[in-house]
Design an enzyme around this catalytic site. Structure first.
Site, PDB file in Angstrom:
ATOM      1  N   HIS A 145      67.618  54.967  52.754  1.00 35.55           N
ATOM      2  CA  HIS A 145      67.310  53.544  52.511  1.00 35.55           C
ATOM      3  C   HIS A 145      66.478  53.354  51.239  1.00 35.55           C
ATOM      4  CE1 HIS A 145      68.501  52.935  56.773  1.00 35.55           C
ATOM      5  NE2 HIS A 145      67.850  54.078  56.941  1.00 35.55           N
ATOM      6  N   GLU A 162      73.786  54.418  32.566  1.00 34.46           N
ATOM      7  CA  GLU A 162      74.090  53.036  32.961  1.00 34.46           C
ATOM      8  C   GLU A 162      75.536  52.672  32.645  1.00 34.46           C
ATOM      9  OE1 GLU A 162      70.084  50.535  32.331  1.00 34.46           O
ATOM     10  OE2 GLU A 162      70.647  51.778  30.634  1.00 34.46           O
ATOM     11  N   SER A 214      64.913  50.365  22.215  1.00 39.75           N
ATOM     12  CA  SER A 214      64.904  48.910  22.278  1.00 39.75           C
ATOM     13  C   SER A 214      64.595  48.362  20.884  1.00 39.75           C
ATOM     14  CB  SER A 214      63.828  48.452  23.275  1.00 39.75           C
ATOM     15  OG  SER A 214      63.385  47.151  22.950  1.00 39.75           O
ATOM     16  N   LYS A 271      60.447  52.316  24.125  1.00 38.82           N
ATOM     17  CA  LYS A 271      61.537  52.493  25.089  1.00 38.82           C
ATOM     18  C   LYS A 271      62.478  53.656  24.782  1.00 38.82           C
ATOM     19  CE  LYS A 271      62.750  49.602  27.902  1.00 38.82           C
ATOM     20  NZ  LYS A 271      62.675  49.782  29.349  1.00 38.82           N
TER      21      LYS A 271
END
Ligand code: ARG
Length: 464
Positions: free
Chosen positions: A157, A291, A278, A284
């Site tokens: 979970h 992704e 970024s 970043k």
């Protein structure tokens, strides 16, 4: 020269927009080498059976060889008037050898020809994907070996469940990929049926030798019903489905890697070669490769869906709708190739994050040991249900009072059950916890080491 394979009965040119709309050459050029190879086998068979003159067959074969060489080296130039790859090869052949080319299409229709090309493509790509899956499995197994000692919080979970070895989780993906390989092997076996000779849909009056053509093309069997043979696209759906499950596995792998490399988990460090930055936040380093792999599974799902809907309700036998099976198939295969290679690259470059050793305490979450504690009580003679209740109450009391379970005084434990002894404090040790999971398939380092050895041996074997 009439460039169409079917122009005779027409007196008018096709509407311009419709012509472009119906042309498949933009994508079925992907089939060029299969189409040429299929034509070579067909012509050899026609000649062997005495259906076309030997001289013509010889000159067709020579011409096809030249076209094949051009296609292999990427210089096959497709005529502007070619609507599809079958016409393109014919037009090039005719330009090269003249009227002898007109014998090639005897006892053949584009309906069986396109099925043949697609089956050859699927067989080839199934083998390629199997090899690439093996490469990813090997990368995973090698990382598991390299980082055998790292313990991570196993999740259910998406909540802390129990400590497990990172290697154990990496090997979970090796298992999934093994099933993907089995599915791809099944796809190969299903596609391995030679449809050529079914012609438009009913067969031919010529005495062709379909078995001979099948042998030349490396098919293990021929189709037995010409109507089914030109109507069937199941093998394409099977491939698309196999790719979907593969993507589902890759996508879940990506999600895990993204999670484990967050500041919150702080366990893994993504290789820079597979990240981007970024344009506004200088600090970043984003896991874009992971992704995008996760994201591209959406397209793979859509491709299966599109061909399933395409095929539903089509009357037998061939229908032009079926031309639209190509882009989804080619797209999924190309994406799967990329995904497997990139995922292997990522896993090869993944490193434990700096300070991960400290974080292996998982923010001091002693609740990860709750099941270990319950099993401790069971081993002291309690029924599991009673043990579960007692540990549940201890967890609640610790959460309430803000005291960690490993710091709860002995009297408190005794109040909950007289089965507790001082040795309960030994439970709060990650290494001990994983070492205790000795059931087959469990996370104990010894078992995981055995699994790593098994996989590395298996994957170094060509027939893994
Ligand atoms: N481009 C067609 C396809 O992919 C080839 C077969 C065309 N057959 C026909 N009868 N128009 O399905």
């Amino acid at each position: 020269m009439d460039k169409k394979l079917w122009g005779g009965r027409f007196t008018k040119e096709q509407d311009d927009r419709f012509w472009k709309f119906q042309c498949s050459i933009g994508y079925d050029k992907e089939l060029a080498l299969y189409d040429i190879q299929g034509s070579m086998a067909h012509v050899k068979m026609l000649s062997k059976c005495g259906i076309i003159p030997r001289d013509n067959a010889r000159s067709i074969l020579k011409g096809l060889k030249r076209i094949q060489a051009q296609a292999q080296s990427g210089v096959f130039s497709i005529d502007k008037g070619a609507e599809d790859i079958h016409s393109a090869v014919y037009i090039a052949l005719k330009a090269d050898i003249g009227p002898a080319a007109d014998y090639m299409h005897t006892a053949r229709s584009r309906n069986d020809q396109v099925c043949l090309d697609m089956r050859m493509y699927v067989k080839d790509k199934a083998c390629l994907l199997i090899d690439l899956v093996k490469g990813l499995q090997l990368a995973l197994a090698l990382s598991a070996k390299k980082y055998q000692d790292i313990i991570m919080p196993g999740l259910t979970h998406t909540q802390h469940a129990m400590p497990v070895l990172l290697a154990h989780q990496l090997l979970a993906y090796v298992e999934m990929l093994q099933r993907d390989k089995a599915r791809l092997e099944a796809v190969y076996a299903i596609a391995d049926e030679m449809p050529l000779g079914s012609c438009a849909m009913a067969g031919t009056s010529f005495k062709i030798d379909r078995q001979y053509a099948a042998r030349l093309l490396g098919f293990s069997r021929i189709s037995h019903n010409s109507i089914d043979a030109v109507s069937d696209r199941d093998f394409i759906l099977d491939m698309l489905y196999a790719i979907i499950l593969l993507f589902m596995h890759i996508s879940r792998f990506c999600e895990d890697m993204i999670l484990l490399s967050t500041e919150e988990f702080g366990l893994l460090n993504m290789p820079e070669q597979y990240c981007t930055g970024s344009s506004i936040m200088p600090q970043k380093k984003n896991p874009d490769a992971l992704e995008l792999l996760r994201g591209s599974s959406a397209q793979a799902y859509a491709n299966l869906h599109s061909v399933m809907v395409l095929m539903k309700g089509l009357p037998l036998s061939y229908n032009r709708d079926m031309q639209l099976d190509k882009e989804p198939l080619f797209g999924s295969v190309r994406q799967a190739e990329d995904a497997l290679i990139i995922a292997a690259g990522v896993i090869k470059g993944i490193k434990p994050a700096k300070g991960h050793g400290l974080r292996q305490g998982f923010g001091g979450d002693d609740c990860l040991y709750a099941l270990d504690m319950a099993e401790y009580l069971v081993k002291k003679g309690l029924a599991f249900k009673q043990a579960h209740d007692i540990i549940g109450r201890i967890v609640a009391c610790c959460i309430d009072s803000g005291i960690k379970m490993s710091c709860l005084p002995m009297e408190k434990y005794r109040q909950m059950s007289d089965k507790f002894d001082k040795d309960i404090y030994k439970i709060f040790c990650l290494k001990r916890s994983v070492a205790s999971k000795i059931s087959a398939g469990g996370t104990s380092p010894e078992l995981v080491r055995g699994q790593i050895g098994k996989w590395l041996k298996r994957l170094s074997n060509r027939r893994a």
